[in-house]
Design a protein around this motif. Structure first.
Motif, PDB file in Angstrom:
ATOM      1  N   LEU A 175      11.061   4.820   5.549  1.00  0.00           N
ATOM      2  CA  LEU A 175      10.903   4.232   4.449  1.00  0.00           C
ATOM      3  C   LEU A 175      10.073   4.841   3.494  1.00  0.00           C
ATOM      4  O   LEU A 175      10.276   4.632   2.245  1.00  0.00           O
ATOM      5  N   ARG A 176       8.898   5.494   3.698  1.00  0.00           N
ATOM      6  CA  ARG A 176       8.154   6.174   2.892  1.00  0.00           C
ATOM      7  C   ARG A 176       8.890   7.244   2.001  1.00  0.00           C
ATOM      8  O   ARG A 176       8.789   7.380   1.000  1.00  0.00           O
ATOM      9  N   GLU A 198       1.342  -5.811  10.685  1.00  0.00           N
ATOM     10  CA  GLU A 198       1.826  -4.443  10.362  1.00  0.00           C
ATOM     11  C   GLU A 198       2.985  -4.698   9.411  1.00  0.00           C
ATOM     12  O   GLU A 198       3.318  -3.911   8.580  1.00  0.00           O
ATOM     13  N   LEU A 199       3.893  -5.533   9.505  1.00  0.00           N
ATOM     14  CA  LEU A 199       5.069  -5.742   8.979  1.00  0.00           C
ATOM     15  C   LEU A 199       4.620  -6.287   7.296  1.00  0.00           C
ATOM     16  O   LEU A 199       5.145  -5.673   6.476  1.00  0.00           O
ATOM     17  N   VAL A 234       4.102  -4.572   1.590  1.00  0.00           N
ATOM     18  CA  VAL A 234       3.295  -4.486   0.391  1.00  0.00           C
ATOM     19  C   VAL A 234       3.152  -2.821   0.093  1.00  0.00           C
ATOM     20  O   VAL A 234       3.523  -2.500  -1.181  1.00  0.00           O
ATOM     21  N   ASP A 235       2.784  -1.966   1.166  1.00  0.00           N
ATOM     22  CA  ASP A 235       2.612  -0.595   1.070  1.00  0.00           C
ATOM     23  C   ASP A 235       3.889   0.089   0.441  1.00  0.00           C
ATOM     24  O   ASP A 235       3.770   1.217  -0.505  1.00  0.00           O
ATOM     25  N   HIS A 236       5.128  -0.412   0.559  1.00  0.00           N
ATOM     26  CA  HIS A 236       6.456   0.316   0.353  1.00  0.00           C
ATOM     27  C   HIS A 236       7.248  -0.304  -0.774  1.00  0.00           C
ATOM     28  O   HIS A 236       8.403  -0.096  -0.926  1.00  0.00           O
ATOM     29  N   ALA A 237       6.762  -1.438  -1.496  1.00  0.00           N
ATOM     30  CA  ALA A 237       7.518  -2.206  -2.359  1.00  0.00           C
ATOM     31  C   ALA A 237       8.831  -2.759  -1.714  1.00  0.00           C
ATOM     32  O   ALA A 237       9.603  -2.567  -2.487  1.00  0.00           O
TER      33      ALA A 237
END
Length: 144
Positions: free
Chosen positions: A81-82, A105-106, A111-114
């Motif tokens: 995903l990153r 975690e989900l 949020v971290d990966h839009a």
């Protein structure tokens, strides 16, 4: 030799183009369920691992949506995903996450990966279908 233009069907109502979706999930049952759910209106390609997904992404036209479980054997801890979100080639493709990760975690991953939407396994098929339909309707200017 040129083709006869009168033989080309340009009527979009009779030749509706299906949207391309790539599903990446190591769980065969999940891939099957998503394919069954969305294949009526979309062209769905499913793979079980990140390397197969990368191969398809490099060799085929880009999909209009990727549905992924970020917990892949060959790309642990959401690294696939990153890779998608950091890539100039793939970062514009909308992503939906379907995962067995704990809710906290989900949310962080989303949020971290839009990520445009996330679902915990077992997912609600009707909700996933509505989100996908809504995404494609929004892109085409339609309303549901």
């Amino acid at each position: 030799m040129h083709s006869d233009p009168s033989r080309i069907n340009t009527n979009r109502k009779t030749t509706a183009m299906k949207r391309d979706i790539l599903v990446v999930d190591r769980d065969r049952d999940v891939r099957f369920e998503i394919h069954r759910l969305l294949s009526r209106s979309c062209d769905v390609t499913s793979v079980a691992d990140g390397m197969s997904a990368l191969y398809l992404l490099r060799r085929n036209p880009l999909p209009e949506l990727i549905i992924i479980d970020p917990d892949l054997d060959d790309f642990p801890d959401g690294s696939f995903l990153r890779h998608l979100k950091n890539s100039i080639l793939y970062s514009s493709i909308p992503v939906i996450v379907v995962s067995g990760l704990p809710a906290r975690e989900l949310r962080e991953l989303t949020v971290d990966h839009a990520v445009m939407e996330s679902f915990q396994k077992p997912m609600d098929p009707d909700s996933l279908e509505r989100v996908v339909e809504g995404l494609f309707a929004m892109e085409s200017g339609q309303s549901w």
